[in-house]
Motif scaffolding. Sequence first.
Motif, PDB file in Angstrom:
ATOM      1  N   TRP A 166     -27.622 107.360 115.225  1.00  0.00           N
ATOM      2  CA  TRP A 166     -28.101 105.819 115.027  1.00  0.00           C
ATOM      3  C   TRP A 166     -27.392 105.468 113.761  1.00  0.00           C
ATOM      4  N   LEU A 167     -27.653 106.457 112.772  1.00  0.00           N
ATOM      5  CA  LEU A 167     -27.026 106.040 111.283  1.00  0.00           C
ATOM      6  C   LEU A 167     -25.566 106.346 111.428  1.00  0.00           C
ATOM      7  N   PHE A 168     -25.043 107.000 112.350  1.00  0.00           N
ATOM      8  CA  PHE A 168     -23.521 107.027 112.478  1.00  0.00           C
ATOM      9  C   PHE A 168     -22.912 105.623 113.034  1.00  0.00           C
ATOM     10  N   LEU A 169     -23.713 105.023 114.133  1.00  0.00           N
ATOM     11  CA  LEU A 169     -23.276 103.670 114.589  1.00  0.00           C
ATOM     12  C   LEU A 169     -23.559 102.774 113.643  1.00  0.00           C
ATOM     13  N   GLY A 170     -24.482 102.832 112.860  1.00  0.00           N
ATOM     14  CA  GLY A 170     -24.985 101.726 111.756  1.00  0.00           C
ATOM     15  C   GLY A 170     -23.630 101.778 110.737  1.00  0.00           C
ATOM     16  N   LEU A 171     -23.217 103.023 110.513  1.00  0.00           N
ATOM     17  CA  LEU A 171     -22.228 103.052 109.456  1.00  0.00           C
ATOM     18  C   LEU A 171     -20.736 102.608 110.002  1.00  0.00           C
ATOM     19  N   ILE A 172     -20.656 102.640 111.165  1.00  0.00           N
ATOM     20  CA  ILE A 172     -19.563 102.096 111.760  1.00  0.00           C
ATOM     21  C   ILE A 172     -19.612 100.705 111.788  1.00  0.00           C
ATOM     22  N   SER A 173     -20.700  99.952 111.983  1.00  0.00           N
ATOM     23  CA  SER A 173     -20.899  98.838 112.001  1.00  0.00           C
ATOM     24  C   SER A 173     -20.705  98.310 110.581  1.00  0.00           C
ATOM     25  N   TYR A 174     -21.249  98.835 109.641  1.00  0.00           N
ATOM     26  CA  TYR A 174     -20.983  98.631 108.255  1.00  0.00           C
ATOM     27  C   TYR A 174     -19.549  98.345 107.827  1.00  0.00           C
ATOM     28  N   ILE A 175     -19.022  99.513 108.168  1.00  0.00           N
ATOM     29  CA  ILE A 175     -17.419  99.639 107.706  1.00  0.00           C
ATOM     30  C   ILE A 175     -16.509  98.471 108.415  1.00  0.00           C
ATOM     31  N   ALA A 176     -17.005  98.126 109.733  1.00  0.00           N
ATOM     32  CA  ALA A 176     -16.441  96.969 110.267  1.00  0.00           C
ATOM     33  C   ALA A 176     -16.692  95.673 109.549  1.00  0.00           C
ATOM     34  N   LEU A 177     -17.829  95.609 109.107  1.00  0.00           N
ATOM     35  CA  LEU A 177     -18.278  94.391 108.324  1.00  0.00           C
ATOM     36  C   LEU A 177     -17.494  94.029 107.055  1.00  0.00           C
ATOM     37  N   GLU A 178     -17.364  95.305 106.304  1.00  0.00           N
ATOM     38  CA  GLU A 178     -16.639  95.522 105.167  1.00  0.00           C
ATOM     39  C   GLU A 178     -15.328  95.080 105.344  1.00  0.00           C
ATOM     40  N   LEU A 179     -14.486  95.556 106.418  1.00  0.00           N
ATOM     41  CA  LEU A 179     -13.332  95.286 106.656  1.00  0.00           C
ATOM     42  C   LEU A 179     -13.107  93.775 107.022  1.00  0.00           C
ATOM     43  N   ILE A 180     -14.000  93.345 107.786  1.00  0.00           N
ATOM     44  CA  ILE A 180     -13.833  92.026 108.140  1.00  0.00           C
ATOM     45  C   ILE A 180     -13.874  90.828 107.025  1.00  0.00           C
ATOM     46  N   VAL A 181     -14.736  91.315 106.028  1.00  0.00           N
ATOM     47  CA  VAL A 181     -15.119  90.626 105.102  1.00  0.00           C
ATOM     48  C   VAL A 181     -13.743  90.564 104.150  1.00  0.00           C
ATOM     49  N   ARG A 182     -13.485  91.722 103.957  1.00  0.00           N
ATOM     50  CA  ARG A 182     -12.446  91.949 102.773  1.00  0.00           C
ATOM     51  C   ARG A 182     -10.815  91.636 103.332  1.00  0.00           C
ATOM     52  N   ARG A 183     -10.799  91.928 104.534  1.00  0.00           N
ATOM     53  CA  ARG A 183      -9.424  91.586 104.959  1.00  0.00           C
ATOM     54  C   ARG A 183      -9.194  90.316 105.637  1.00  0.00           C
ATOM     55  N   MET A 184     -10.141  90.047 106.248  1.00  0.00           N
ATOM     56  CA  MET A 184      -9.955  88.525 106.874  1.00  0.00           C
ATOM     57  C   MET A 184     -10.626  87.389 106.427  1.00  0.00           C
ATOM     58  N   HIS A 185     -11.543  87.705 105.188  1.00  0.00           N
ATOM     59  CA  HIS A 185     -12.125  86.763 104.161  1.00  0.00           C
ATOM     60  C   HIS A 185     -13.132  86.260 105.088  1.00  0.00           C
ATOM     61  N   HIS A 186     -13.894  86.667 106.167  1.00  0.00           N
ATOM     62  CA  HIS A 186     -14.875  85.865 106.887  1.00  0.00           C
ATOM     63  C   HIS A 186     -15.975  85.678 105.817  1.00  0.00           C
TER      64      HIS A 186
END
Lengths: 392, 326
Positions: free
Chosen positions: A86-106
């Motif tokens: 679960w932690l692993f899945l959570g971290l994947i989501s978190y990384i996706a979140l960081e990428l979306i916000v940083r790269r695509m400026h959501h």
Amino acid sequence: MIIYNKTWLKNLDLQNQLKRAQRLGDITAEELKHMEEKYPVGFYTPNIFVRAGLFILTQIITSFAGGLLSLILSSMDELITSPGYWLFLGLISYIALELIVRRMHHFRSGVDDALMWTAAGLILSAFIGYLTIAQRNGLSAPFESYLFGFTLVLAGYFTLRFADMLMAVVSFLSLIFFLFFSRELFGVYAAAILPFLIILVSAGVYFLCIYWKKYKDYENCLTALRVFCLLIGYAAGNYFVVKEMGGMINQPLQEGEGLPLGWFFWTWTIALPFVYIALGLKRKEVILLRSGLILVAAAAFTFRNYYHIMPIEGALSIVGAALLAISYGVIHYLKTPKKGFTYEELDDDQLLDKIKVESLIVGETFSGPASAPEGSRMGGGSFGGGGSSADF
Amino acid sequence: MNATHYDKLKEEDFISDASIENIRIREQNPLFSLHWELKTLLYLGVMLLSTGLGILIYKNIDTIGHQVILAIIAAISIGCFAYCLKHRAPFSRERVKSPNSLFDYLLLLGCLSFLTFVGYLQFQYTVFGTNYGMATFIPMLLLFFVAYEFDHLGILSMGIANLAIWMGVSVTPAQLLSSGNFDNETVIYTYLILGLILLLAGQLSEYFNFKKHFRFSYLHFGIHISFVSLLFGYFNHYSSSLSFIWLLVLFVLAFYLYTDARKHKSFYFLLLVVLYSYIAFSIIMVRGFIAINDIGAIYLCCLYFIGSAIALIRLLIYLNKQIKAS
């Protein structure tokens, strides 16, 4: 700490103020356009409908992606049931979140909301998993203390990083629950101290929020926090809440027995909403005023719970008529603005107007007239009063 | 506005002196609006009073004289309508701005007490006999009449709900989903017809330029009701070989509403249409995956949802940009 581009945040604040000034007719549309070009904001922030749509779709993606991954890994022994997974899945989501916000400026686009809550939920589930294992081996403090302590830290982190209002509220509520469940630390007088402690903590956070006003980037969070400080601070001293909570912690009170310091809690219950309203009017603060108005209802319900002066229908009719009369009086009084107050809508919110929420709420709550007779023409018709208007 | 902000702006010479002066004046005499607070109080007042009166009547139906109760309700209703008639703006086919919110809510109270009045008459004296259709038809007519005459969107929504009651169903969304008994074919057809009537009404109000802004309410209810009933119609005939016709109708309707929403630049309706079509399309796909009846189909299903949702996100972002740009 904050993930967003600070210049953009500042520009956004400026743009919002200028837009308001334009709506009020202080500056011209041309000037506004000029300023928007001069102080650009690069965030992707769509309107509320897109946000809702993107939120739903992102949830679909994350849940099916997680499902697919689990399906592939399901052959491995006890992997997908372990908290680590679960932690692993959570971290994947978190990384996706960081990428979306940083790269695509959501920025509050629905995608980032969905990923944020998924990540936080998964990490919290992982923690609960570990906690359950730890509990089997013996745990010193109560389960909930750890749980809410962790939620406090987790939500606090998300608040600082993404300046999200709801996360701020969650972290504050976690703090209160943490105090509640850790009461044993305060010794035998826990039940007696608890209400005052929570009141003090709420007041403390409230004044901290005012002190922190200089952190403009977190303005929304601070506003939300202040509302909840006011509500929780009130609830902690509310007679009903104190009595029920005290009954849960210690022995329930005997029939007819009052609370110790009952006068204090009654004063708190009845007077505080009016203090809020008075302060709100005096300082012209919307937060205090609206919290006060909500809490008047709470005070009335508390009072009615213990003293039945008149039957409910009479009370409803009288209160309803009184409310109409009061509003009529105030509207009449404020026909021309007095003492800095006005009845006019200064800054009409475009969005609310567009989806016409008010008409839908009226339609929802009043649509089931008491008059419709049983068994309507085509049969199979059932009708009834209100429902929530959660249909967007 | 922040003082440091506008000094800076002025230095940079982007805002004219007149505008700066405007802002400064507003800064010095801040007005605090109690609009929303008062509006909420009015709403609560109407709600509590009408509920309270309703219960009061229900409980005391045997003790107080019927005429007395009827007289009181009638007096409230007449009083409200009298106030509204006195303060109303003249009728127009266009949007008429109401004089104030007090007007809106008194009109609402008047309508509510009229409904109670009719209901009471029917309950006590059965004026309409067993002709229940009439007993719901008259309130409905009144609601629609008042909504158009005084230009009140809330009452229009109530009128639409009453139309549904008259047709034998209830349209409040919560009711639709919680208590909807969709096994019954008549109910599904009734819903569908109701939805289509509402959609038609929405389009006609625009076509004849008659209270054009009512279109939103008609379409809002119409879209939800028609799509939900089409979906349930499909499930009701799931095993039949002709069930695809329901979805076919749904896609045709969706296409029509899609072009319409594009034309009107209404993103809300566009979103509804897209999401409902997505649900319908996914239903077909899932049915296909079930038909394959193999473990591989589950993988395919997951991949389908991930892929389609990503595609849909791109579509929504694209459509939003298009609407904004046009």
